[in-house]
Design a protein around this motif. Structure first.
Motif, short mmCIF file in Angstrom:
data_model
loop_
_atom_site.label_atom_id
_atom_site.label_comp_id
_atom_site.label_asym_id
_atom_site.label_seq_id
_atom_site.Cartn_x
_atom_site.Cartn_y
_atom_site.Cartn_z
N GLY A 69 -18.45 4.05 0.68
CA GLY A 69 -19.13 2.80 0.35
C GLY A 69 -20.21 3.00 -0.69
O GLY A 69 -20.41 2.16 -1.57
N ARG A 70 -20.89 4.11 -0.64
CA ARG A 70 -21.93 4.39 -1.63
C ARG A 70 -21.33 4.62 -3.01
O ARG A 70 -21.87 4.17 -4.01
N VAL A 71 -20.20 5.34 -3.06
CA VAL A 71 -19.55 5.59 -4.35
C VAL A 71 -19.05 4.28 -4.95
O VAL A 71 -19.24 4.02 -6.14
N GLU A 72 -18.42 3.45 -4.15
CA GLU A 72 -17.91 2.17 -4.64
C GLU A 72 -19.06 1.28 -5.13
O GLU A 72 -18.93 0.62 -6.16
N ARG A 73 -20.14 1.27 -4.42
CA ARG A 73 -21.29 0.48 -4.83
C ARG A 73 -21.86 1.00 -6.15
O ARG A 73 -22.22 0.22 -7.03
N PHE A 74 -21.92 2.32 -6.32
CA PHE A 74 -22.39 2.91 -7.57
C PHE A 74 -21.47 2.53 -8.73
O PHE A 74 -21.93 2.17 -9.81
N GLU A 75 -20.15 2.62 -8.49
CA GLU A 75 -19.20 2.29 -9.55
C GLU A 75 -19.25 0.81 -9.91
O GLU A 75 -19.09 0.44 -11.07
N ARG A 76 -19.46 -0.06 -8.93
CA ARG A 76 -19.60 -1.49 -9.23
C ARG A 76 -20.85 -1.74 -10.05
O ARG A 76 -20.86 -2.54 -10.98
N ARG A 77 -21.91 -1.05 -9.71
CA ARG A 77 -23.17 -1.29 -10.40
C ARG A 77 -23.16 -0.72 -11.81
O ARG A 77 -23.57 -1.37 -12.77
N TYR A 78 -22.69 0.52 -11.97
CA TYR A 78 -22.77 1.19 -13.26
C TYR A 78 -21.41 1.34 -13.95
O TYR A 78 -21.36 1.62 -15.13
N GLY A 79 -20.34 1.22 -13.20
CA GLY A 79 -19.00 1.31 -13.77
C GLY A 79 -18.64 2.71 -14.22
O GLY A 79 -19.47 3.60 -14.26
N ARG A 80 -17.37 2.89 -14.54
CA ARG A 80 -16.91 4.19 -15.02
C ARG A 80 -16.92 4.24 -16.55
O ARG A 80 -16.54 5.22 -17.14
N GLN A 81 -17.34 3.20 -17.22
CA GLN A 81 -17.30 3.12 -18.67
C GLN A 81 -18.26 4.10 -19.32
O GLN A 81 -18.03 4.54 -20.43
N ALA A 82 -19.31 4.48 -18.63
CA ALA A 82 -20.30 5.39 -19.21
C ALA A 82 -19.68 6.74 -19.51
O ALA A 82 -20.01 7.38 -20.50
N ALA A 83 -18.72 7.18 -18.72
CA ALA A 83 -18.09 8.48 -18.94
C ALA A 83 -17.04 8.41 -20.04
O ALA A 83 -16.76 9.38 -20.71
N THR A 84 -16.42 7.26 -20.27
CA THR A 84 -15.34 7.14 -21.25
C THR A 84 -15.85 6.81 -22.65
O THR A 84 -15.11 6.91 -23.61
N THR A 85 -17.10 6.41 -22.82
CA THR A 85 -17.60 6.01 -24.14
C THR A 85 -18.15 7.17 -24.93
O THR A 85 -18.63 6.98 -26.04
N ARG A 86 -18.09 8.38 -24.40
CA ARG A 86 -18.59 9.55 -25.15
C ARG A 86 -17.65 9.88 -26.31
O ARG A 86 -16.46 9.72 -26.23
N HIS A 87 -18.21 10.39 -27.38
CA HIS A 87 -17.43 10.80 -28.54
C HIS A 87 -17.58 12.27 -28.79
O HIS A 87 -18.46 12.91 -28.58
#
Length: 87
Positions: A69-87
């Motif tokens: 539940g904590r992981v899901e809540r974190f992903e809802r709040r911050y999303g996984r997009q932060a890890a994919t936007t790196r160049h």
């Protein structure tokens, strides 16, 4: 060494309220409460909330945490997009 600066060490019974066990050991603590020990002698009694008889580290009983539940809540709040936007 000065003899008047050291606290008096005496036998004291520590009772774990969570586990219902008691330990006779030496301590400098003093208490107004007392208990008759197994040997028939009366000792000062100190109640403690937790000891090695009830602590999860020593007993092997752990509490279950809702980590999913904590992981899901974190992903809802911050999303996984932060890890994919790196160049």
């Amino acid at each position: 060494m000065r003899s008047t600066i050291h606290p008096v060490s005496r036998p004291v019974v520590f009772r774990d309220r969570a586990a219902g066990t008691a330990f006779l050991t030496r301590s400098t603590l003093d208490s107004t409460r007392s208990i008759e020990w197994e040997d028939g002698t009366t000792y000062p009694l100190v109640d403690v909330e937790i000891s090695s008889a009830s602590h999860p580290f020593y007993t092997g009983r752990t509490r279950v945490l809702d980590t999913a539940g904590r992981v899901e809540r974190f992903e809802r709040r911050y999303g996984r997009q932060a890890a994919t936007t790196r160049h």
